[in-house]
Design an enzyme around this catalytic site. Structure first.
Site, PDB file in Angstrom:
ATOM      1  N   ASN A   7       0.850  -1.186   0.000  1.00 34.38           N
ATOM      2  CA  ASN A   7       0.000   0.000   0.000  1.00 34.38           C
ATOM      3  C   ASN A   7       0.892   1.244   0.000  1.00 34.38           C
ATOM      4  OD1 ASN A   7      -1.403   2.293   1.064  1.00 34.38           O
ATOM      5  ND2 ASN A   7      -3.102   0.936   1.558  1.00 34.38           N
ATOM      6  N   HIS A  10       0.918   6.205   1.767  1.00 36.64           N
ATOM      7  CA  HIS A  10       1.741   7.093   2.591  1.00 36.64           C
ATOM      8  C   HIS A  10       2.733   7.913   1.773  1.00 36.64           C
ATOM      9  CE1 HIS A  10       0.012   6.057   6.230  1.00 36.64           C
ATOM     10  NE2 HIS A  10       0.828   5.117   6.672  1.00 36.64           N
ATOM     11  N   HIS A  43      -5.716   3.615  -1.843  1.00 33.97           N
ATOM     12  CA  HIS A  43      -7.056   3.902  -1.340  1.00 33.97           C
ATOM     13  C   HIS A  43      -7.437   5.295  -1.831  1.00 33.97           C
ATOM     14  CE1 HIS A  43      -9.779   4.198   2.536  1.00 33.97           C
ATOM     15  NE2 HIS A  43     -10.444   4.470   1.433  1.00 33.97           N
ATOM     16  N   ARG A  45      -9.631   7.954  -1.275  1.00 34.31           N
ATOM     17  CA  ARG A  45     -10.606   8.359  -0.255  1.00 34.31           C
ATOM     18  C   ARG A  45     -11.495   9.470  -0.790  1.00 34.31           C
ATOM     19  NH1 ARG A  45      -8.738   6.643   5.210  1.00 34.31           N
ATOM     20  NH2 ARG A  45     -10.503   7.856   5.915  1.00 34.31           N
ATOM     21  N   ARG A  49      -7.402  12.747   0.631  1.00 25.05           N
ATOM     22  CA  ARG A  49      -6.349  13.272   1.514  1.00 25.05           C
ATOM     23  C   ARG A  49      -4.953  12.803   1.102  1.00 25.05           C
ATOM     24  NH1 ARG A  49      -7.157   9.887   7.068  1.00 25.05           N
ATOM     25  NH2 ARG A  49      -9.191  10.854   7.003  1.00 25.05           N
ATOM     26  N   HIS A  50      -4.856  11.692   0.378  1.00 24.13           N
ATOM     27  CA  HIS A  50      -3.519  11.310  -0.116  1.00 24.13           C
ATOM     28  C   HIS A  50      -3.550  10.980  -1.609  1.00 24.13           C
ATOM     29  CE1 HIS A  50      -5.247   7.506   1.139  1.00 24.13           C
ATOM     30  NE2 HIS A  50      -4.923   7.645   2.421  1.00 24.13           N
ATOM     31  N   GLU A  70      -8.512   0.141  -2.859  1.00 22.37           N
ATOM     32  CA  GLU A  70      -9.335   0.183  -1.638  1.00 22.37           C
ATOM     33  C   GLU A  70     -10.336   1.302  -1.796  1.00 22.37           C
ATOM     34  OE1 GLU A  70      -7.159   0.728   1.961  1.00 22.37           O
ATOM     35  OE2 GLU A  70      -5.910  -1.011   1.576  1.00 22.37           O
ATOM     36  N   THR A 101      -7.810   3.521   8.346  1.00 22.36           N
ATOM     37  CA  THR A 101      -9.021   2.707   8.414  1.00 22.36           C
ATOM     38  C   THR A 101      -9.136   2.072   9.796  1.00 22.36           C
ATOM     39  OG1 THR A 101      -8.546   2.192   6.110  1.00 22.36           O
ATOM     40  CG2 THR A 101     -10.307   0.929   7.172  1.00 22.36           C
ATOM     41  N   GLU A 151     -10.519  -9.777   3.467  1.00 17.77           N
ATOM     42  CA  GLU A 151      -9.240  -9.405   4.074  1.00 17.77           C
ATOM     43  C   GLU A 151      -9.511  -9.271   5.557  1.00 17.77           C
ATOM     44  OE1 GLU A 151      -7.107  -6.089   2.343  1.00 17.77           O
ATOM     45  OE2 GLU A 151      -6.030  -5.754   4.217  1.00 17.77           O
ATOM     46  N   HIS A 191      -3.401  -4.815   7.802  1.00 20.96           N
ATOM     47  CA  HIS A 191      -3.526  -3.644   8.676  1.00 20.96           C
ATOM     48  C   HIS A 191      -2.640  -3.776   9.913  1.00 20.96           C
ATOM     49  CE1 HIS A 191      -5.050   0.069  10.282  1.00 20.96           C
ATOM     50  NE2 HIS A 191      -5.590   0.269   9.103  1.00 20.96           N
ATOM     51  N   GLY A 213       1.301  -1.459   4.392  1.00 19.63           N
ATOM     52  CA  GLY A 213       1.664  -0.132   3.923  1.00 19.63           C
ATOM     53  C   GLY A 213       2.641   0.583   4.831  1.00 19.63           C
ATOM     54  N   HIS A 214       2.137   0.987   6.002  1.00 14.52           N
ATOM     55  CA  HIS A 214       2.895   1.892   6.867  1.00 14.52           C
ATOM     56  C   HIS A 214       4.318   1.404   7.174  1.00 14.52           C
ATOM     57  CE1 HIS A 214       3.485   4.981   9.930  1.00 14.52           C
ATOM     58  NE2 HIS A 214       4.110   4.036  10.593  1.00 14.52           N
TER      59      HIS A 214
HETATM   60  N1  PXP Z   1      -5.509  -3.276   4.351  1.00 19.31           N
HETATM   61  C1  PXP Z   1      -6.490  -2.346   4.368  1.00 19.31           C
HETATM   62  C2  PXP Z   1      -7.871  -2.760   3.986  1.00 19.31           C
HETATM   63  C3  PXP Z   1      -6.213  -1.007   4.717  1.00 19.31           C
HETATM   64  O1  PXP Z   1      -7.208  -0.103   4.744  1.00 19.31           O
HETATM   65  C4  PXP Z   1      -4.885  -0.644   5.012  1.00 19.31           C
HETATM   66  C5  PXP Z   1      -4.562   0.786   5.331  1.00 19.31           C
HETATM   67  O2  PXP Z   1      -4.820   1.590   4.242  1.00 19.31           O
HETATM   68  C6  PXP Z   1      -3.899  -1.644   4.966  1.00 19.31           C
HETATM   69  C7  PXP Z   1      -4.243  -2.953   4.665  1.00 19.31           C
HETATM   70  C8  PXP Z   1      -2.473  -1.336   5.270  1.00 19.31           C
HETATM   71  O3  PXP Z   1      -2.359  -1.029   6.616  1.00 19.31           O
HETATM   72  P1  PXP Z   1      -0.970  -0.536   7.205  1.00 19.31           P
HETATM   73  O4  PXP Z   1      -0.657   0.761   6.545  1.00 19.31           O
HETATM   74  O5  PXP Z   1      -1.224  -0.438   8.670  1.00 19.31           O
HETATM   75  O6  PXP Z   1       0.040  -1.597   6.844  1.00 19.31           O
END
Ligand code: PXP
Length: 250
Positions: A7, A10, A43, A45, A49-50, A70, A101, A151, A191, A213-214
């Site tokens: 993802n 960021h 995603h 949104r 925002r991003h 997403e 999320t 998921e 997540h 992602g993060h």
């Molecule tokens: N899966 C979903 C459905 C999400 O909404 C997100 C965050 O956008 C992620 C995975 C990735 O989460 P993280 O950034 O905490 O790894």
């Protein structure tokens, strides 16, 4: 074999901190693919925002692995998604106040809307994933609504305050994954996953895809995105090899 969806929201968040043109998430997608990403996730949104519409359009043209979008169930976003036609869509809840999320989509409460949106994507042969909490009711309803994937929301596991809570949450994910597969769903997870907590998910939950992602973008600040993705792939691969060495094939 677990697939890694990276993802890159960021990267766009950093760009939006200055409302400028860099760093470009389109470049990020290329780097993530060079590091071994199996899917690229963004995603779009409602508040933009991003990720912006322009990013999504360019990613659709340039990403050569699968592009996973997403999205909320909002009509405006559904129409854009249908126009762009990503390789798969993941439906998530969305509220303007949240930092990220929070929790899975309540597919029981939003069943009617979710079902009609799923049918629209299926008419275009686009598979649909529902991001849900690891609860039986959510899984059963996901199946009834015609979802292809679920998921499982791993945020509660990732944010557990200690080892007891963590192993309780892991067990919940294990049971939900088994229940989901019994229902005929393909089970993914995501997540809050990091280089440190993803191993147990690989070894016990056996998700088809991991969506992260993060943690990857955070490490990319120090080692570059290509290398950060490569390192995450390596952690996932080593966890799987360790399990195989201990237990044999699943
Ligand atoms: N899966 C979903 C459905 C999400 O909404 C997100 C965050 O956008 C992620 C995975 C990735 O989460 P993280 O950034 O905490 O790894």
């Amino acid at each position: 074999m677990h697939l890694l969806g990276v993802n890159i929201d960021h990267v766009a968040t950093i760009r939006e901190a200055r409302k400028t043109y860099e760093p470009d998430p389109v470049w990020a997608a290329a780097e993530a693919q060079l590091g071994g990403a199996d899917l690229i996730t963004v995603h779009l949104r409602e508040d933009r925002r991003h990720i912006h519409d322009r990013d999504l359009e360019l990613l659709r043209q340039t990403v050569s692995v699968e592009l996973n979008l997403e999205m909320s169930l909002a009509e405006q976003i559904v129409e854009i998604a249908q126009e762009v036609a990503p390789d798969m869509v993941t439906m998530v809840p969305e509220s303007r106040e949240e930092v990220t999320t929070e929790g899975g989509l309540d597919v029981v409460a939003h069943a009617e809307r979710a079902q009609s949106v799923i049918e629209r994507f299926h008419k275009q042969d686009i598979p649909v994933s529902l991001f849900v909490d690891p609860e039986d009711e959510q899984l059963k309803r996901s199946r009834e609504l015609g979802a292809d994937f679920v998921e499982l929301h791993t945020g509660t596991y990732a944010n557990a305050s200690g080892p007891e809570e963590r192993s309780r949450e892991l067990e919940r994910l294990v049971r939900a994954a088994e229940a989901g597969r019994e229902l005929g769903l393909t089970v993914n997870a995501g997540h809050g996953l990091t280089y440190h907590n993803v191993g147990a998910i690989v070894q016990k939950v056996f998700p088809h895809e991991l969506h992260i992602g993060h943690s990857i973008v955070a490490r990319a600040v120090f080692v570059g995105l290509r290398e950060a993705v490569r390192q995450m792939k390596d952690v996932i691969y080593r966890a799987e090899m360790l399990r195989l060495a201990r237990e044999g094939p699943q």
